[in-house]
Write a protein that holds these residues in place. Structure first.
Motif, PDB file in Angstrom:
ATOM      1  N   VAL A 251       0.837  -1.207   0.000  1.00 23.23           N
ATOM      2  CA  VAL A 251       0.000   0.000   0.000  1.00 23.23           C
ATOM      3  C   VAL A 251       0.870   1.255   0.000  1.00 23.23           C
ATOM      4  O   VAL A 251       0.595   2.226  -0.718  1.00 23.23           O
ATOM      5  CB  VAL A 251      -0.976  -0.008   1.196  1.00 23.23           C
ATOM      6  CG1 VAL A 251      -1.658   1.346   1.357  1.00 23.23           C
ATOM      7  CG2 VAL A 251      -2.020  -1.103   1.008  1.00 23.23           C
ATOM      8  N   ALA A 252       1.945   1.245   0.797  1.00 22.52           N
ATOM      9  CA  ALA A 252       2.863   2.388   0.801  1.00 22.52           C
ATOM     10  C   ALA A 252       3.477   2.588  -0.580  1.00 22.52           C
ATOM     11  O   ALA A 252       3.574   3.719  -1.080  1.00 22.52           O
ATOM     12  CB  ALA A 252       3.952   2.191   1.853  1.00 22.52           C
ATOM     13  N   LEU A 253       3.886   1.499  -1.219  1.00 19.62           N
ATOM     14  CA  LEU A 253       4.427   1.600  -2.576  1.00 19.62           C
ATOM     15  C   LEU A 253       3.374   2.129  -3.541  1.00 19.62           C
ATOM     16  O   LEU A 253       3.664   2.957  -4.415  1.00 19.62           O
ATOM     17  CB  LEU A 253       4.932   0.231  -3.042  1.00 19.62           C
ATOM     18  CG  LEU A 253       6.233  -0.252  -2.395  1.00 19.62           C
ATOM     19  CD1 LEU A 253       6.508  -1.713  -2.756  1.00 19.62           C
ATOM     20  CD2 LEU A 253       7.405   0.621  -2.831  1.00 19.62           C
ATOM     21  N   GLY A 254       2.141   1.674  -3.383  1.00 17.40           N
ATOM     22  CA  GLY A 254       1.071   2.169  -4.243  1.00 17.40           C
ATOM     23  C   GLY A 254       0.846   3.656  -4.095  1.00 17.40           C
ATOM     24  O   GLY A 254       0.645   4.378  -5.082  1.00 17.40           O
ATOM     25  N   ARG A 255       0.911   4.135  -2.850  1.00 17.74           N
ATOM     26  CA  ARG A 255       0.659   5.565  -2.632  1.00 17.74           C
ATOM     27  C   ARG A 255       1.769   6.428  -3.227  1.00 17.74           C
ATOM     28  O   ARG A 255       1.493   7.476  -3.820  1.00 17.74           O
ATOM     29  CB  ARG A 255       0.501   5.841  -1.136  1.00 17.74           C
ATOM     30  CG  ARG A 255      -0.800   5.291  -0.595  1.00 17.74           C
ATOM     31  CD  ARG A 255      -1.347   6.094   0.582  1.00 17.74           C
ATOM     32  NE  ARG A 255      -2.749   5.787   0.755  1.00 17.74           N
ATOM     33  CZ  ARG A 255      -3.244   4.877   1.598  1.00 17.74           C
ATOM     34  NH1 ARG A 255      -2.399   4.193   2.358  1.00 17.74           N
ATOM     35  NH2 ARG A 255      -4.534   4.654   1.688  1.00 17.74           N
ATOM     36  N   VAL A 256       3.013   6.033  -3.076  1.00 12.90           N
ATOM     37  CA  VAL A 256       4.079   6.869  -3.646  1.00 12.90           C
ATOM     38  C   VAL A 256       4.087   6.757  -5.167  1.00 12.90           C
ATOM     39  O   VAL A 256       4.412   7.721  -5.856  1.00 12.90           O
ATOM     40  CB  VAL A 256       5.468   6.544  -3.046  1.00 12.90           C
ATOM     41  CG1 VAL A 256       5.537   6.956  -1.593  1.00 12.90           C
ATOM     42  CG2 VAL A 256       5.842   5.078  -3.207  1.00 12.90           C
ATOM     43  N   ARG A 257       3.734   5.590  -5.696  1.00 15.03           N
ATOM     44  CA  ARG A 257       3.636   5.476  -7.155  1.00 15.03           C
ATOM     45  C   ARG A 257       2.521   6.390  -7.685  1.00 15.03           C
ATOM     46  O   ARG A 257       2.689   7.060  -8.705  1.00 15.03           O
ATOM     47  CB  ARG A 257       3.350   4.023  -7.545  1.00 15.03           C
ATOM     48  CG  ARG A 257       4.536   3.084  -7.360  1.00 15.03           C
ATOM     49  CD  ARG A 257       4.111   1.624  -7.573  1.00 15.03           C
ATOM     50  NE  ARG A 257       5.234   0.701  -7.395  1.00 15.03           N
ATOM     51  CZ  ARG A 257       5.117  -0.623  -7.471  1.00 15.03           C
ATOM     52  NH1 ARG A 257       3.930  -1.182  -7.707  1.00 15.03           N
ATOM     53  NH2 ARG A 257       6.181  -1.403  -7.304  1.00 15.03           N
ATOM     54  N   ALA A 258       1.387   6.386  -6.997  1.00 18.89           N
ATOM     55  CA  ALA A 258       0.281   7.248  -7.434  1.00 18.89           C
ATOM     56  C   ALA A 258       0.668   8.714  -7.351  1.00 18.89           C
ATOM     57  O   ALA A 258       0.381   9.507  -8.258  1.00 18.89           O
ATOM     58  CB  ALA A 258      -0.958   6.975  -6.580  1.00 18.89           C
ATOM     59  N   ALA A 259       1.319   9.104  -6.241  1.00 18.57           N
ATOM     60  CA  ALA A 259       1.740  10.499  -6.082  1.00 18.57           C
ATOM     61  C   ALA A 259       2.744  10.907  -7.144  1.00 18.57           C
ATOM     62  O   ALA A 259       2.818  12.076  -7.542  1.00 18.57           O
ATOM     63  CB  ALA A 259       2.329  10.716  -4.688  1.00 18.57           C
ATOM     64  N   ALA A 260       3.519   9.930  -7.634  1.00 18.24           N
ATOM     65  CA  ALA A 260       4.500  10.212  -8.684  1.00 18.24           C
ATOM     66  C   ALA A 260       3.885  10.145 -10.083  1.00 18.24           C
ATOM     67  O   ALA A 260       4.583  10.316 -11.073  1.00 18.24           O
ATOM     68  CB  ALA A 260       5.651   9.216  -8.586  1.00 18.24           C
ATOM     69  N   GLY A 261       2.568   9.886 -10.164  1.00 19.27           N
ATOM     70  CA  GLY A 261       1.890   9.870 -11.453  1.00 19.27           C
ATOM     71  C   GLY A 261       1.861   8.526 -12.142  1.00 19.27           C
ATOM     72  O   GLY A 261       1.486   8.446 -13.319  1.00 19.27           O
ATOM     73  N   ASP A 262       2.210   7.445 -11.439  1.00 25.67           N
ATOM     74  CA  ASP A 262       2.244   6.115 -12.051  1.00 25.67           C
ATOM     75  C   ASP A 262       1.046   5.305 -11.543  1.00 25.67           C
ATOM     76  O   ASP A 262       1.182   4.375 -10.741  1.00 25.67           O
ATOM     77  CB  ASP A 262       3.560   5.418 -11.700  1.00 25.67           C
ATOM     78  CG  ASP A 262       3.792   4.151 -12.522  1.00 25.67           C
ATOM     79  OD1 ASP A 262       2.854   3.727 -13.226  1.00 25.67           O
ATOM     80  OD2 ASP A 262       4.905   3.595 -12.453  1.00 25.67           O
ATOM     81  N   ALA A 263      -0.160   5.663 -12.027  1.00 30.55           N
ATOM     82  CA  ALA A 263      -1.378   5.014 -11.549  1.00 30.55           C
ATOM     83  C   ALA A 263      -1.437   3.522 -11.887  1.00 30.55           C
ATOM     84  O   ALA A 263      -1.885   2.724 -11.047  1.00 30.55           O
ATOM     85  CB  ALA A 263      -2.601   5.735 -12.096  1.00 30.55           C
ATOM     86  N   PRO A 264      -1.022   3.077 -13.077  1.00 26.36           N
ATOM     87  CA  PRO A 264      -1.106   1.638 -13.352  1.00 26.36           C
ATOM     88  C   PRO A 264      -0.304   0.784 -12.376  1.00 26.36           C
ATOM     89  O   PRO A 264      -0.780  -0.251 -11.889  1.00 26.36           O
ATOM     90  CB  PRO A 264      -0.558   1.523 -14.781  1.00 26.36           C
ATOM     91  CG  PRO A 264      -0.848   2.855 -15.395  1.00 26.36           C
ATOM     92  CD  PRO A 264      -0.641   3.835 -14.282  1.00 26.36           C
ATOM     93  N   ARG A 265       0.925   1.207 -12.046  1.00 28.68           N
ATOM     94  CA  ARG A 265       1.729   0.426 -11.101  1.00 28.68           C
ATOM     95  C   ARG A 265       1.207   0.598  -9.671  1.00 28.68           C
ATOM     96  O   ARG A 265       1.368  -0.299  -8.838  1.00 28.68           O
ATOM     97  CB  ARG A 265       3.201   0.834 -11.174  1.00 28.68           C
ATOM     98  CG  ARG A 265       3.853   0.427 -12.503  1.00 28.68           C
ATOM     99  CD  ARG A 265       5.358   0.663 -12.493  1.00 28.68           C
ATOM    100  NE  ARG A 265       6.042  -0.258 -11.604  1.00 28.68           N
ATOM    101  CZ  ARG A 265       6.853   0.116 -10.620  1.00 28.68           C
ATOM    102  NH1 ARG A 265       7.080   1.399 -10.385  1.00 28.68           N
ATOM    103  NH2 ARG A 265       7.448  -0.774  -9.852  1.00 28.68           N
ATOM    104  N   ALA A 266       0.551   1.725  -9.390  1.00 32.52           N
ATOM    105  CA  ALA A 266      -0.083   1.892  -8.080  1.00 32.52           C
ATOM    106  C   ALA A 266      -1.220   0.887  -7.920  1.00 32.52           C
ATOM    107  O   ALA A 266      -1.392   0.280  -6.856  1.00 32.52           O
ATOM    108  CB  ALA A 266      -0.596   3.317  -7.924  1.00 32.52           C
ATOM    109  N   LEU A 267      -2.007   0.704  -8.991  1.00 37.97           N
ATOM    110  CA  LEU A 267      -3.088  -0.286  -8.939  1.00 37.97           C
ATOM    111  C   LEU A 267      -2.527  -1.694  -8.796  1.00 37.97           C
ATOM    112  O   LEU A 267      -3.070  -2.522  -8.058  1.00 37.97           O
ATOM    113  CB  LEU A 267      -3.954  -0.170 -10.198  1.00 37.97           C
ATOM    114  CG  LEU A 267      -5.088  -1.201 -10.316  1.00 37.97           C
ATOM    115  CD1 LEU A 267      -5.999  -1.156  -9.097  1.00 37.97           C
ATOM    116  CD2 LEU A 267      -5.873  -0.967 -11.597  1.00 37.97           C
TER     117      LEU A 267
END
Length: 623
Positions: A214-230
């Protein structure tokens, strides 16, 4: 004499004040006092020499010689290996805005006391404050290894916020994603370095894996990488299918990654590990749906919350607001009255701590008086929808004076519906103007009043005056364009909308309005579709934009595509105008029973809708 610590006027200074709060946030998850601190004062180490050294350090600080005071305290800390002195030296440097010296002190602290969680935490957060994020990997690895097994998942969960305290949030998130990919990968896969003789339990390992993904997902999303966040959310769910955190992460991704919704609905369909946790997921999901104007989808989620977790008092307020928006006044009134009764009970009795915590978590920082005002205004609106003007006025009389514009706007609407438009406009105009924003808000309220009463020429004229006063205000330009369309000034409408697009190219409404207008008039249909697709690109999932796309496909003769998009829009938002569009296409393709059902639903919801009335008359539909 030791050199003075420099007072550095760099970008990191603006973030230094937040460092203590940031430390506290992580510390709540990873609290572990040093043996020395736990034992209280260690008087045996305070000999005459050390006492004199500390006294000199504090005197130098009081005299303003921060450099000397810092060096004396740091030297004493190294000699005594006292965690309290290291903390004091680090904070002295922080107060002097000397980031490099604060970092030196934190590193000396960590090297001297390698088992100190606080030393590692200070070092890592100072590196973030100094924009040296890439260097945080080493202290973070050691820090997480030191955290007790039972607290490691919470410590990991706090890391995205820990990195987000920098100045450029997106840049910090991109750097943080790179660091956390290294640091958290072992924990995400069920491993990770752990110090101490007691290995983590299976449940602790599972919780850590979920927190890591979940932490990795949140930083990926904040960095604009929604597919890898999902993808991270899916991996977190695989680690523990009953955990709520992956679904909450998926809710955060809905705007950028529509496929995340399947993870949320799957979680809600499963048997809950915790009814309270599932209600928190439902609340988050409902709010995301409401932001996307999917009110018909949001309302059942809130209804489920009121059944499963009645301690979420504000769920009743949210439910009432959704039902008002859906023009279900009786249901809205019942929900809002229930909300008021619960609020009254809260004020009479001391609330249960768990219930109070739930209400606090669910409250969007609104004060009790603001929340009551919201309920009264919504009840007035529900009464107005039933044309019970007396009841509406009674509810409005309960709202405090801080909501003057909202109250007077609703009162003006009541007057206008009773044929007293001049009195309604005068009521709004009498409101005081304490700021330029007050004046603008009053004018917009008056324009809205005239729009509701179909006074297009007067609204257009007033908007023209406003646009002279508030030049390049895109909201006002857009409103004037809509009035120009009502007056069949189509060239002027297009000119105004293109002006809005030029001033605010990321605003979807202007693209949609122009595209829909062209489609409705059967003009430049390919361009209309391009404009509407641009709007959807800027605001994916908006049911009104999807309705526009369905309508342009209908105008192009693509009936199957039109039914697909219009059906989707109507399921998301059963609005009367969307229902009119869907009903027309169903009628034209020969599905007349289904068309009658949709059109009847739309009329029951809003019989006064102009598009619906025109559609029924033109198609000669007998309902």
């Amino acid at each position: 004499m030791a050199p003075q610590l420099p007072v550095r006027r760099t970008a990191w200074i603006r973030r230094a004040a937040a460092l203590t709060a940031a430390c506290a946030a992580f510390g709540a998850a990873a609290q572990m006092a040093s043996p020395l601190a736990a034992a209280g004062a260690d008087n045996s180490r305070l000999d005459a020499s050390l006492f004199y050294q500390l006294l000199i350090g504090e005197i130098e600080l009081n005299r303003g010689d921060v450099g000397t005071g810092f060096q004396v305290l740091l030297d004493a800390a190294r000699k005594t290996r006292d965690e309290r002195l290291f903390r004091r030296a680090t904070e002295v440097a922080l107060e002097a805005r000397a980031g490099d010296q604060a970092l030196d002190a934190a590193r000396a602290w960590r090297q001297t006391l390698p088992a100190s969680i606080e030393a590692h935490r200070y070092e890592a957060q100072l590196l973030v404050a100094l924009n040296r994020v890439a260097e945080t990997a080493t202290p973070l690895r050691s820090l997480l290894a030191l955290v007790p097994n039972a607290q490691r998942a919470d410590a990991i969960a706090s890391l995205p916020g820990f990195f987000g305290r920098g100045g450029d949030r997106k840049a910090a998130s991109s750097a943080a994603a790179g660091v956390l990919e290294q640091v958290l990968a072992p924990y995400a896969e069920g491993g990770g370095e752990v110090r101490g003789s007691i290995p983590p339990t299976a449940a602790e390992q599972s919780a850590v894996a979920v927190a890591a993904w979940v932490a990795l997902g949140r930083v990926r999303a904040a960095a604009g990488d929604a597919p890898r966040a999902l993808e991270a959310a899916r991996r977190a769910k695989a680690a523990d299918p009953a955990a709520d955190a992956p679904a909450l992460l998926a809710i955060e991704l809905l705007g950028a990654e529509p496929a995340a919704e399947a993870l949320v609905t799957e979680h809600l369909a499963a048997a809950p590990a915790s009814p309270t946790g599932r209600s928190a997921v439902r609340l988050g999901y409902a709010r995301a749906l409401a932001l996307a104007q999917r009110y018909a989808d949001a309302a059942p989620q809130i209804e489920a919350v009121t059944r499963e977790s009645p301690q979420f008092v504000d769920a009743w307020l949210t439910l009432g607001a959704l039902q008002v928006e859906l023009k279900q006044p009786e249901a809205a009134e019942a929900a809002l009255r229930k909300y008021l009764s619960l609020i009254e009970a809260e004020t009479k009795d001391a609330p249960d701590p768990a219930a109070a915590a739930a209400v606090e978590a669910d409250d969007d920082a609104a004060s009790p008086s603001q929340r009551l005002a919201q309920a009264y205004l919504l009840l007035a609106q529900a009464a107005e929808q039933k044309r019970d003007f007396k009841a509406a006025e009674e509810w409005l009389s309960k709202v405090d004076s801080s909501q003057a514009l909202a109250v007077q706007s609703r009162r003006a609407s009541l007057l206008a519906q009773q044929g007293r438009l001049a009195d309604a406009r005068a009521l709004i105009r009498k409101l005081p103007e304490r700021t330029p924003d007050d004046a603008r808000a009053k004018l917009l309220a008056e324009v809205q009043l005239m729009r509701d009463q179909k006074q297009w020429p007067a609204a257009y004229e007033l908007l023209g005056q406003m646009n002279q006063r508030y030049r390049e205000d895109t909201d006002l330009l857009y409103e004037q364009a809509m009035m120009a369309e009502k007056l069949d000034r189509l060239g002027e409408m297009e000119q105004l909308l293109r002006r809005v697009i030029a001033l605010k190219p990321q605003q979807p409404q202007a693209y949609n309005a122009l595209g829909y207008s062209l489609a409705d008039r059967k003009q430049r249909l390919d361009e209309a579709r391009q404009l509407i697709n641009k709007a959807i690109e800027l605001s994916p999932g908006d049911p009104f934009l999807i309705d526009s796309l369905g309508w342009v496909e209908y105008r192009l003769g693509n009936h199957d595509e039109a039914l697909k998009w219009l059906g989707q829009a109507y399921r998301m938002r059963p609005d009367a105008e969307i229902g009119a569009h869907l009903g027309e296409v169903l009628w034209v393709v020969g599905k007349r029973d289904e068309a009658r059902r949709v059109l009847a639903e739309a009329r029951a919801r809003d019989a006064g809708n102009d598009v619906l009335k025109e559609t029924l008359a033109r198609l000669k539909v007998d309902l």
